[in-house]
Design an enzyme around this catalytic site. Structure first.
Site, PDB file in Angstrom:
ATOM      1  N   GLY A   1       0.837  -1.207   0.000  1.00  0.00           N
ATOM      2  CA  GLY A   1       0.000   0.000   0.000  1.00  0.00           C
ATOM      3  C   GLY A   1       0.866   1.249   0.000  1.00  0.00           C
ATOM      4  O   GLY A   1       1.927   1.259   0.621  1.00  0.00           O
TER       5      GLY A   1
ATOM      6  N   ALA B   1      15.239  11.799  -0.584  1.00  0.00           N
ATOM      7  CA  ALA B   1      16.448  11.686   0.245  1.00  0.00           C
ATOM      8  C   ALA B   1      17.412  10.632  -0.316  1.00  0.00           C
ATOM      9  O   ALA B   1      18.638  10.807  -0.263  1.00  0.00           O
ATOM     10  CB  ALA B   1      16.060  11.331   1.680  1.00  0.00           C
TER      11      ALA B   1
ATOM     12  N   ARG C   1       0.584  -4.578  -5.550  1.00  0.00           N
ATOM     13  CA  ARG C   1       0.714  -5.874  -4.885  1.00  0.00           C
ATOM     14  C   ARG C   1       0.897  -6.856  -6.038  1.00  0.00           C
ATOM     15  O   ARG C   1       0.025  -6.966  -6.897  1.00  0.00           O
ATOM     16  CB  ARG C   1      -0.533  -6.177  -4.057  1.00  0.00           C
TER      17      ARG C   1
ATOM     18  N   GLY D   1       5.871  -2.570   3.295  1.00  0.00           N
ATOM     19  CA  GLY D   1       5.506  -3.171   4.569  1.00  0.00           C
ATOM     20  C   GLY D   1       6.127  -4.551   4.738  1.00  0.00           C
ATOM     21  O   GLY D   1       7.028  -4.941   3.982  1.00  0.00           O
ATOM     22  N   ASP D   2       5.623  -5.301   5.703  1.00  0.00           N
ATOM     23  CA  ASP D   2       6.254  -6.591   6.009  1.00  0.00           C
ATOM     24  C   ASP D   2       6.179  -7.566   4.837  1.00  0.00           C
ATOM     25  O   ASP D   2       7.102  -8.356   4.618  1.00  0.00           O
ATOM     26  CB  ASP D   2       5.686  -7.198   7.300  1.00  0.00           C
ATOM     27  N   GLY D   3       5.104  -7.481   4.031  1.00  0.00           N
ATOM     28  CA  GLY D   3       5.011  -8.343   2.850  1.00  0.00           C
ATOM     29  C   GLY D   3       6.166  -8.062   1.892  1.00  0.00           C
ATOM     30  O   GLY D   3       6.794  -8.997   1.349  1.00  0.00           O
TER      31      GLY D   3
ATOM     32  N   THR E   1       4.343   1.872   5.469  1.00  0.00           N
ATOM     33  CA  THR E   1       2.970   1.350   5.518  1.00  0.00           C
ATOM     34  C   THR E   1       2.224   2.139   6.584  1.00  0.00           C
ATOM     35  O   THR E   1       2.799   2.459   7.631  1.00  0.00           O
ATOM     36  CB  THR E   1       2.919  -0.154   5.867  1.00  0.00           C
ATOM     37  N   ILE E   2       0.958   2.426   6.332  1.00  0.00           N
ATOM     38  CA  ILE E   2       0.213   3.171   7.357  1.00  0.00           C
ATOM     39  C   ILE E   2      -0.078   2.298   8.574  1.00  0.00           C
ATOM     40  O   ILE E   2      -0.452   2.799   9.618  1.00  0.00           O
ATOM     41  CB  ILE E   2      -1.110   3.757   6.795  1.00  0.00           C
ATOM     42  N   ASP E   3       0.088   0.974   8.428  1.00  0.00           N
ATOM     43  CA  ASP E   3      -0.354   0.058   9.500  1.00  0.00           C
ATOM     44  C   ASP E   3       0.538   0.055  10.744  1.00  0.00           C
ATOM     45  O   ASP E   3       0.104  -0.380  11.813  1.00  0.00           O
ATOM     46  CB  ASP E   3      -0.450  -1.379   8.965  1.00  0.00           C
TER      47      ASP E   3
ATOM     48  N   ASP F   1       2.836  -1.914  11.527  1.00  0.00           N
ATOM     49  CA  ASP F   1       2.905  -3.285  12.067  1.00  0.00           C
ATOM     50  C   ASP F   1       4.248  -3.939  11.791  1.00  0.00           C
ATOM     51  O   ASP F   1       4.321  -5.100  11.395  1.00  0.00           O
ATOM     52  CB  ASP F   1       1.761  -4.127  11.475  1.00  0.00           C
TER      53      ASP F   1
ATOM     54  N   ARG G   1      -4.782  -3.880   8.443  1.00  0.00           N
ATOM     55  CA  ARG G   1      -5.160  -5.210   7.957  1.00  0.00           C
ATOM     56  C   ARG G   1      -5.085  -6.264   9.058  1.00  0.00           C
ATOM     57  O   ARG G   1      -6.008  -7.032   9.244  1.00  0.00           O
ATOM     58  CB  ARG G   1      -4.259  -5.591   6.775  1.00  0.00           C
TER      59      ARG G   1
ATOM     60  N   HIS H   1      -9.878   4.253   2.360  1.00  0.00           N
ATOM     61  CA  HIS H   1      -8.612   4.678   1.747  1.00  0.00           C
ATOM     62  C   HIS H   1      -8.298   6.158   1.917  1.00  0.00           C
ATOM     63  O   HIS H   1      -7.186   6.586   1.592  1.00  0.00           O
ATOM     64  CB  HIS H   1      -8.597   4.293   0.263  1.00  0.00           C
TER      65      HIS H   1
ATOM     66  N   GLN I   1      -7.589   7.382   4.471  1.00  0.00           N
ATOM     67  CA  GLN I   1      -6.479   7.390   5.442  1.00  0.00           C
ATOM     68  C   GLN I   1      -5.115   7.220   4.780  1.00  0.00           C
ATOM     69  O   GLN I   1      -4.087   7.469   5.397  1.00  0.00           O
ATOM     70  CB  GLN I   1      -6.662   6.247   6.455  1.00  0.00           C
TER      71      GLN I   1
HETATM   72  N1  LIG Z   1       6.467 -14.571   0.847  1.00  0.00           N
HETATM   73  C1  LIG Z   1       6.611 -13.773  -0.205  1.00  0.00           C
HETATM   74  N2  LIG Z   1       7.402 -14.133  -1.240  1.00  0.00           N
HETATM   75  C2  LIG Z   1       7.578 -13.331  -2.321  1.00  0.00           C
HETATM   76  N3  LIG Z   1       6.999 -12.119  -2.443  1.00  0.00           N
HETATM   77  C3  LIG Z   1       6.204 -11.700  -1.446  1.00  0.00           C
HETATM   78  C4  LIG Z   1       5.962 -12.497  -0.280  1.00  0.00           C
HETATM   79  N4  LIG Z   1       5.129 -11.815   0.530  1.00  0.00           N
HETATM   80  C5  LIG Z   1       4.846 -10.655  -0.112  1.00  0.00           C
HETATM   81  N5  LIG Z   1       5.500 -10.583  -1.285  1.00  0.00           N
HETATM   82  C6  LIG Z   1       5.429  -9.504  -2.279  1.00  0.00           C
HETATM   83  O1  LIG Z   1       5.407  -8.246  -1.625  1.00  0.00           O
HETATM   84  C7  LIG Z   1       4.295  -7.494  -2.102  1.00  0.00           C
HETATM   85  C8  LIG Z   1       3.874  -6.509  -1.062  1.00  0.00           C
HETATM   86  O2  LIG Z   1       3.342  -7.211   0.057  1.00  0.00           O
HETATM   87  P1  LIG Z   1       1.929  -6.799   0.663  1.00  0.00           P
HETATM   88  O3  LIG Z   1       0.946  -6.690  -0.442  1.00  0.00           O
HETATM   89  O4  LIG Z   1       1.652  -7.734   1.787  1.00  0.00           O
HETATM   90  O5  LIG Z   1       2.159  -5.304   1.189  1.00  0.00           O
HETATM   91  P2  LIG Z   1       3.093  -4.776   2.352  1.00  0.00           P
HETATM   92  O6  LIG Z   1       4.463  -4.625   1.833  1.00  0.00           O
HETATM   93  O7  LIG Z   1       2.910  -5.631   3.574  1.00  0.00           O
HETATM   94  O8  LIG Z   1       2.495  -3.316   2.560  1.00  0.00           O
HETATM   95  P3  LIG Z   1       1.155  -2.878   3.342  1.00  0.00           P
HETATM   96  O9  LIG Z   1       1.454  -3.014   4.809  1.00  0.00           O
HETATM   97  O10 LIG Z   1       0.987  -1.480   2.919  1.00  0.00           O
HETATM   98  O11 LIG Z   1       0.063  -3.782   2.890  1.00  0.00           O
HETATM   99  C9  LIG Z   1       3.268  -8.553  -2.464  1.00  0.00           C
HETATM  100  O12 LIG Z   1       2.294  -8.048  -3.345  1.00  0.00           O
HETATM  101  C10 LIG Z   1       4.145  -9.619  -3.101  1.00  0.00           C
HETATM  102  O13 LIG Z   1       4.441  -9.293  -4.444  1.00  0.00           O
HETATM  103  O1  LIG Z   2      -5.456  -0.790  -0.989  1.00  0.00           O
HETATM  104  P1  LIG Z   2      -5.747  -2.240  -0.732  1.00  0.00           P
HETATM  105  O2  LIG Z   2      -4.969  -3.154  -1.598  1.00  0.00           O
HETATM  106  O3  LIG Z   2      -7.214  -2.483  -0.715  1.00  0.00           O
HETATM  107  O4  LIG Z   2      -5.213  -2.565   0.731  1.00  0.00           O
HETATM  108  C1  LIG Z   2      -5.838  -2.197   1.890  1.00  0.00           C
HETATM  109  C2  LIG Z   2      -4.917  -2.538   3.030  1.00  0.00           C
HETATM  110  O5  LIG Z   2      -3.727  -1.781   2.898  1.00  0.00           O
HETATM  111  C3  LIG Z   2      -3.469  -1.054   4.092  1.00  0.00           C
HETATM  112  O6  LIG Z   2      -4.015   0.241   3.915  1.00  0.00           O
HETATM  113  C4  LIG Z   2      -1.985  -0.979   4.356  1.00  0.00           C
HETATM  114  O7  LIG Z   2      -1.377  -0.363   3.285  1.00  0.00           O
HETATM  115  C5  LIG Z   2      -4.239  -1.812   5.161  1.00  0.00           C
HETATM  116  O8  LIG Z   2      -4.518  -1.005   6.296  1.00  0.00           O
HETATM  117  C6  LIG Z   2      -5.461  -2.250   4.397  1.00  0.00           C
HETATM  118  O9  LIG Z   2      -6.000  -3.421   4.953  1.00  0.00           O
END
Ligand SMILES: Nc1ncnc2c1ncn2[C@@H]1O[C@H](COP(=O)(O)OP(=O)(O)OP(=O)(O)O)[C@@H](O)[C@H]1O
Ligand SMILES: O=P(O)(O)OC[C@H]1O[C@](O)(CO)[C@@H](O)[C@@H]1O
Length: 324
Positions: free
Chosen positions: A16, A27, A77, A107-109, A131-133, A135, A177, A255, A257
């Site tokens: 996100g 920066a 994503r 974010g962590d993903g 990430t706004i979360d 987490d 989330r 959204h 937020q």
């Molecule tokens: N286990 C994984 N292996 C490979 N790629 C990954 C994995 N987990 C996440 N990703 C990649 O990272 C992208 C971003 O992860 P995600 O959609 O969970 O958002 P995020 O980085 O946690 O941010 P936010 O907190 O804003 O949702 C995913 O769309 C995917 O392409």
């Molecule tokens: O914009 P999307 O893909 O619907 O994602 C929403 C999710 O992303 C977040 O805003 C984090 O970026 C979560 O708080 C929320 O659950």
């Protein structure tokens, strides 16, 4: 500072979007230029790595946009990056463009993605928590959290005005989330009567105890995180069961937020972490996230960062005190 090894950094924003991402990009470009490193930006997160969709960036161009919300690099994503096939294509892109280091803002993903990618790609990766979360371990705050909370507060204050005028119960759902940080911060600071988060099991019991006797000239405000296991609809029907006379409305902030210009705190965090990420690469660091702990820059290995986040004890005590 040893800048000999790194010549060309690739940077991208992922997951996100969050306010402050553009400050970090500015920066990064500024620091890289000062140390003679070229920077390319990949558009749309991992999708840009897979497709070779990259742009050159210059700090004077980013300077104009540093105050803007969203991400000028766009974000996504990426389902394709979850597959080895996609990651192999991303590796080809990096090799073809002679990229010798990557900075990812997400974010962590996003960091899980980098960990998986490191199995086939051994250039250094640095993460910036965006990430706004909020987490993510290894930083007190993530980029965008403060701005999102400010947006939530501004809107909840408005809802409270109308709720008080009508003696209504209002359930306001905020983002998060799997995380209750936005709910805790926005709920405590708007004087919510109940705050429901995924990390607590007792909050719902406190809410029902309170609302069953609600019969006042005031509003009754419930702030619920979207990640809460019960959710706004079920909360609404349970409230009506224990107190059938309430006049109740649900508002989802959604959204809204994620948008808007970043707060001062997020702009500074973006600047500090952007500079820190390039410096970390120049110092030979790899596979770490740059964060701020107790207002000091801190590098934390991705493996630690992606562990399940915890809400700290002090916040849980506040919830207990204000939730009852
Ligand atoms: N286990 C994984 N292996 C490979 N790629 C990954 C994995 N987990 C996440 N990703 C990649 O990272 C992208 C971003 O992860 P995600 O959609 O969970 O958002 P995020 O980085 O946690 O941010 P936010 O907190 O804003 O949702 C995913 O769309 C995917 O392409
Ligand atoms: O914009 P999307 O893909 O619907 O994602 C929403 C999710 O992303 C977040 O805003 C984090 O970026 C979560 O708080 C929320 O659950």
């Amino acid at each position: 500072m040893n800048t000999n090894k790194i010549k060309h950094i690739g940077v991208f924003t992922s997951g996100g979007d969050s306010p402050g991402m553009n400050s970090a990009l500015y920066a990064i470009a500024k620091t890289a230029e000062a140390t003679g490193i070229k920077v390319s930006g990949f558009r749309k997160g991992y999708e840009g790595l897979i497709d070779g969709d990259l742009v050159q960036f210059k700090s004077h161009e980013l300077q104009k946009l540093t105050q803007k919300g969203g991400t000028i690099l766009k974000t996504a994503r990426s389902k394709r990056f979850l597959e080895l096939e996609g990651r192999k294509k991303a590796l080809q892109t990096l090799n073809a463009n002679k990229i010798d280091a990557l900075i990812a803002i997400g974010g962590d993903g996003t960091f899980k993605g980098l960990l998986t990618f490191s199995e086939i790609c051994d250039i250094p990766f640095i993460g910036i928590p965006g990430t706004i979360d909020n987490d993510i371990s290894g930083t007190d705050y993530t980029l965008g959290f403060d701005s999102a909370v400010n947006t939530a507060i501004e809107n909840i204050d408005k809802i409270k005005d109308t709720a008080e005028s009508h003696n209504r119960v209002f359930i306001v759902e905020v983002m998060g989330r799997d995380s209750g940080y936005i709910a805790i911060h926005s709920g405590l600071t708007t004087g919510a009567d109940a705050i429901l988060i995924p990390e607590s099991g007792k909050d719902f019991i406190y809410l029902l105890d309170k609302v069953k006797n609600y019969d006042s000239e005031d509003a009754f405000l419930v702030v619920v995180s979207e990640g809460d296991e019960i959710g706004a609809e079920l909360v609404s029907s349970k409230i009506k069961e224990v107190n059938p006379n309430v006049d109740l409305r649900i508002t989802r902030l959604g959204h809204i937020q994620r948008g808007g210009n970043p707060s001062a705190l997020d702009r500074m965090l973006g600047i500090r972490l952007g500079v820190a990420s390039v410096n970390a690469l120049s110092q030979g660091k790899k596979n770490v996230m740059a964060g701020v702990l107790n207002n000091q820059l801190h590098l934390t290995p991705f493996k630690e960062v992606v562990k399940q986040h915890q809400v700290d004890d002090e916040l849980m005590e506040l919830l207990e005190l204000f939730g009852k």
